[in-house]
Write a protein that holds these residues in place. Structure first.
Motif, short mmCIF file in Angstrom:
data_model
loop_
_atom_site.label_atom_id
_atom_site.label_comp_id
_atom_site.label_asym_id
_atom_site.label_seq_id
_atom_site.Cartn_x
_atom_site.Cartn_y
_atom_site.Cartn_z
N ALA A 92 0.81 -1.22 0.00
CA ALA A 92 0.00 0.00 0.00
C ALA A 92 0.85 1.28 0.00
O ALA A 92 0.60 2.19 -0.80
CB ALA A 92 -0.97 -0.01 1.18
N VAL A 96 0.60 4.21 -2.86
CA VAL A 96 0.10 5.52 -2.47
C VAL A 96 1.18 6.59 -2.60
O VAL A 96 0.92 7.70 -3.06
CB VAL A 96 -0.45 5.47 -1.03
CG1 VAL A 96 -0.84 6.87 -0.55
CG2 VAL A 96 -1.67 4.56 -0.96
N THR A 100 1.10 9.86 -4.85
CA THR A 100 1.32 11.17 -4.25
C THR A 100 2.43 11.93 -4.97
O THR A 100 2.34 13.14 -5.18
CB THR A 100 1.68 11.02 -2.76
OG1 THR A 100 0.67 10.25 -2.11
CG2 THR A 100 1.76 12.37 -2.07
N ALA A 121 -8.09 14.35 -3.31
CA ALA A 121 -8.39 12.96 -2.97
C ALA A 121 -7.11 12.16 -2.73
O ALA A 121 -7.02 11.36 -1.78
CB ALA A 121 -9.21 12.32 -4.09
N THR A 122 -6.11 12.37 -3.57
CA THR A 122 -4.85 11.63 -3.41
C THR A 122 -4.14 12.02 -2.13
O THR A 122 -3.61 11.16 -1.40
CB THR A 122 -3.93 11.88 -4.62
OG1 THR A 122 -4.61 11.53 -5.81
CG2 THR A 122 -2.65 11.08 -4.50
N TYR A 123 -4.11 13.32 -1.82
CA TYR A 123 -3.44 13.76 -0.60
C TYR A 123 -4.16 13.23 0.65
O TYR A 123 -3.52 12.86 1.64
CB TYR A 123 -3.36 15.28 -0.57
CG TYR A 123 -2.35 15.86 -1.52
CD1 TYR A 123 -1.07 15.31 -1.63
CD2 TYR A 123 -2.65 16.96 -2.33
CE1 TYR A 123 -0.13 15.83 -2.50
CE2 TYR A 123 -1.71 17.49 -3.21
CZ TYR A 123 -0.45 16.93 -3.28
OH TYR A 123 0.48 17.45 -4.14
N LEU A 125 -5.86 10.46 0.75
CA LEU A 125 -5.53 9.04 0.78
C LEU A 125 -4.15 8.82 1.40
O LEU A 125 -3.95 7.88 2.18
CB LEU A 125 -5.58 8.47 -0.63
CG LEU A 125 -5.17 7.00 -0.80
CD1 LEU A 125 -6.11 6.09 -0.02
CD2 LEU A 125 -5.13 6.62 -2.28
N ALA A 126 -3.20 9.68 1.06
CA ALA A 126 -1.85 9.56 1.62
C ALA A 126 -1.88 9.77 3.13
O ALA A 126 -1.22 9.03 3.88
CB ALA A 126 -0.93 10.58 0.96
N ALA A 128 -4.41 9.25 5.17
CA ALA A 128 -5.06 8.08 5.78
C ALA A 128 -4.12 6.88 5.79
O ALA A 128 -4.07 6.11 6.78
CB ALA A 128 -6.34 7.75 5.03
N THR A 129 -3.34 6.71 4.71
CA THR A 129 -2.37 5.61 4.66
C THR A 129 -1.32 5.75 5.75
O THR A 129 -0.91 4.76 6.38
CB THR A 129 -1.70 5.57 3.28
OG1 THR A 129 -2.70 5.41 2.27
CG2 THR A 129 -0.72 4.41 3.19
N GLY A 169 0.85 13.96 2.70
CA GLY A 169 -0.55 14.21 2.40
C GLY A 169 -1.07 15.49 3.02
O GLY A 169 -1.82 16.25 2.38
#
Length: 325
Positions: A92, A96, A100, A121-123, A125-126, A128-129, A169
């Motif tokens: 993951a 991610v 990013t 959305a990508t940031y 997600l980063a 949250a990862t 992120g």
């Protein structure tokens, strides 16, 4: 030529390459004038009248987020390969962080004063990862025999590593909030907080956490090289300076803080050379690179300091141009 001389020459070569890379980056970037060039000013008016300084600050934050993403991508690839990707979730952070990085490159090249939904959305997600990764690493350490003991903290999953993608992120998300500032008189804000001060506080906290992680791993190495004290001492001072700037009065230049951020950026690039020297000191040196890169000091880790320093410079620039930010 003795082996000691060979090691010293290799270390100097690594430092020279790092210094040349940093010098090329710094020389390629010309100082940004207070007044935007005509083409940028025309484009800004055409796109809605946002001040070019907010777009410039947002692009610098995109660059900082991308630098952190590169560090995470390379570091997690090496460390999780060493762990044989035993858990499929170990893929993951690679996916991610690569997303990013691509998103940050897109944001750095984007001159428009509008936030981008895909980048947001990508940031997110980063971020949250990074939170989930921290939980996984804590669980990994806690389930070992002895739990949270020094042995497991030294050799288990690094607690602070996933926080780098979280910071990437967060900084990227902040860049989109700065970019979408409406009108020349509206101050840049993040959740109704002045953007420059909020970003400075986030970067200060990130410097403290990254320095703590370096301190733990360098303590494992017994600080056998005096330069191992540098990432433990300089970043906390930079964090204190940024926190002071975030909580201080409006409008000061913060010259010392700016120079300290530049020093931290230099430290981050030079750290790659020192870690390369550490790899060369293992049995077989670089001739046995496939094993020593896995077991030696992590080459991609020091640039995370450079990424945070770049974000600190962006925050200070925003505070200078917008005294109420």
């Amino acid at each position: 030529m003795s082996k000691a001389v060979e090691r010293d020459l290799l270390a100097l070569a690594g430092l020279a390459v790092s210094g040349l890379a940093l010098a090329s980056v710094m020389s390629a970037r010309t100082p940004q004038p207070r007044l935007a060039p005509p083409r940028r000013a025309i484009a800004a008016r055409r796109d809605g009248g946002a001040r070019p300084v907010t777009v410039s600050a947002a692009r610098k934050l995109n660059t900082a987020a991308g630098t952190l993403a590169v560090s995470v991508l390379a570091d997690s690839t090496v460390e999780h390969y060493r762990g044989s990707f035993k858990n499929k979730a170990m893929y993951a952070p690679l996916i991610v962080s690569a997303l990013t990085l691509a998103t940050s490159l897109h944001g750095t090249a984007d001159m428009r004063p509008f936030a981008h939904k895909a980048r947001d959305a990508t940031y997110l997600l980063a971020a949250a990862t990074g939170l989930l990764g921290t939980g996984f690493h804590l669980y990994n350490i806690g389930k070992k025999v002895g739990g949270f003991c020094w042995q497991n903290l030294f050799y288990g999953a690094p607690i602070g590593a996933p926080m780098a993608i979280l910071l990437s992120g967060l900084l990227g998300f902040c860049s989109e909030r700065v970019r979408e500032t409406d009108g020349p008189r509206r101050r840049p804000e993040i959740f109704r907080l002045p953007a420059g001060r909020a970003i400075a506080a986030v970067v200060g906290a990130g410097l403290l956490g990254t320095s703590g992680e370096a301190g733990l791993l360098h303590f494992r190495g017994a600080y056998h090289n005096p330069f191992m004290m540098v990432p433990v001492t300089l970043p906390p001072v930079g964090a204190a300076l940024l926190m002071s700037a975030a909580s201080g009065r409006r409008g000061p230049e913060h010259r010392l803080t700016r120079w300290w951020m530049r020093l931290l950026a230099l430290m981050g690039f030079a750290g790659v050379g020192f870690h390369a020297y550490g790899v060369s000191r293992n049995m077989g040196g670089w001739r046995n690179w496939s094993q020593n890169i896995l077991n030696g000091p992590p080459l991609p880790a020091p640039p995370s300091f450079a990424g945070l320093a770049l974000a600190g410079l962006a925050a200070l620039g925003l505070m200078r141009e917008h005294p109420d930010a």
